[in-house]
Motif scaffolding. Sequence first.
Motif, mmCIF file in Angstrom:
data_model
loop_
_atom_site.group_PDB
_atom_site.id
_atom_site.type_symbol
_atom_site.label_atom_id
_atom_site.label_comp_id
_atom_site.label_asym_id
_atom_site.label_seq_id
_atom_site.Cartn_x
_atom_site.Cartn_y
_atom_site.Cartn_z
ATOM 1 N N GLU A 241 -0.722 -33.961 2.639
ATOM 2 C CA GLU A 241 -0.452 -32.682 1.986
ATOM 3 C C GLU A 241 0.330 -31.737 2.901
ATOM 4 O O GLU A 241 1.204 -30.987 2.444
ATOM 5 N N ASN A 242 0.024 -31.764 4.204
ATOM 6 C CA ASN A 242 0.629 -30.789 5.120
ATOM 7 C C ASN A 242 1.985 -31.225 5.663
ATOM 8 O O ASN A 242 2.864 -30.388 5.873
ATOM 9 N N LEU A 243 2.153 -32.536 5.891
ATOM 10 C CA LEU A 243 3.343 -32.980 6.621
ATOM 11 C C LEU A 243 4.264 -33.908 5.828
ATOM 12 O O LEU A 243 5.427 -34.082 6.207
ATOM 13 N N VAL A 244 3.782 -34.561 4.748
ATOM 14 C CA VAL A 244 4.590 -35.579 4.054
ATOM 15 C C VAL A 244 4.723 -35.258 2.567
ATOM 16 O O VAL A 244 4.627 -36.133 1.708
ATOM 17 N N ASN A 245 4.882 -33.978 2.238
ATOM 18 C CA ASN A 245 5.204 -33.543 0.877
ATOM 19 C C ASN A 245 4.114 -33.829 -0.154
ATOM 20 O O ASN A 245 4.399 -34.078 -1.326
ATOM 21 N N GLY A 246 2.882 -33.819 0.237
ATOM 22 C CA GLY A 246 1.779 -33.870 -0.717
ATOM 23 C C GLY A 246 1.741 -35.117 -1.567
ATOM 24 O O GLY A 246 2.060 -36.220 -1.125
ATOM 25 N N GLU A 247 1.342 -34.941 -2.840
ATOM 26 C CA GLU A 247 1.146 -36.080 -3.740
ATOM 27 C C GLU A 247 2.441 -36.826 -4.034
ATOM 28 O O GLU A 247 2.449 -38.053 -4.156
ATOM 29 N N ASP A 248 3.554 -36.117 -4.166
ATOM 30 C CA ASP A 248 4.833 -36.775 -4.475
ATOM 31 C C ASP A 248 5.387 -37.544 -3.285
ATOM 32 O O ASP A 248 6.099 -38.540 -3.465
#
Length: 398
Positions: A183-190
């Motif tokens: 969620e914080n570093l790799v664009n969350g769910e998408d």
Amino acid sequence: MPHAFPRAALILLLAAGLPVGVARAQSPPAPQPAEDPQKAQEERLRKLEEEVQALKAAQAAPRAEAPPLGGAGGSAAKALNPDISLNGDFRGSVGRNDVRPVPGLEMHEAELGLQSVIDPYSRGDVFLSFGDGGVSVEEAFVTLTALPGEFVARVGKLRAAFGKVNATHNHALPWTDRPLVTENLVNGEDGISDMGLSVSRILPAPGDLFLEATAQVFRGDSGDLFKSSRKNDLSFVGHLRGYEDLTENTNLELGYSYAQGHNDLGHDFLTKLHGVDVSLRWKPLRRSIYNSLLWRTELVWSRRDQLPVQQRAFGFYSSLEYRLDQRWTLGGRYDWSERAAQSSQLDRGASALLTYWMSEFSQVRGQYRFTRYDGHQDASELRLQLVFVLGAHGAHPF
């Protein structure tokens, strides 16, 4: 007197013949010739054969008269149809989370999958996601399987091969959410999901080591992580993974990932990610459906160009799953992650999970999740999930 003799003679004749007639009437009937058992059996078999032939003729007649399906015939028409599947993901939540709240009840996603071989050289995979936000293309790509040099290429929209979680669809996750580091570093769910080209190849390696390298180039748009402000603002992803069986029941996988792209501040600002993933699995061959253990950890380093200073952030998660028996799986996960745009903010969390497998096509999961955002904002939630599968759906990569 002349008539006395004939009358007496008649009386004598009647008297003599009467016992003979009575004796004939009371005697048993003459024995009839016995029926031949072999002939009777042959006659019975002959009749049964006639009945069987009549039934076969009656069943064969409608098939011969059935109209063909389409121009190519029934079996040919079915062979041209793709495999169709639908994965449902229904979720519920109780508790409080003021930082990143989720609905109490939601049909989080219904994913429609269409998969088929196109020709001897390629296959197609399309996954459409239906949710509260409308319809979106989760993935839609063509895989070219007959390239020279044993290369395999994919073209279209696809999830990037960054780590383990980014490439996994929501319904295939072992949790009801994605880790904090995602969620914080790799664009969350998408995650990193974009239009582009992917090329992979299995590399020569010593012993029984399986080594695979993947290189990907994308248009450059992945939510808040990468933003393309010019046509040549592409993003790049590379992944190298090695796999080896340690014993008959245990295997280990190690992976390294790199991603780079322009961020939302403009063409001169880059975001770079480094990732390391480790997966250790124990799965006894004779009891694989009853007991197994999977430990998985991912670490991600982020470097984001922004003003006034560059932000360097780090995060990781570590999870453990143990299959108790054929139906129940117990798990846990620990999260620790800084935030990409403001690395001084730290989020931590812990989860306990219990999954009940009704079958291979449906499961119910409960997850208690405690999160402390930015060191002082606490969230305590119980999240429930029902996942079900309709139709054909292939296994996800380990």
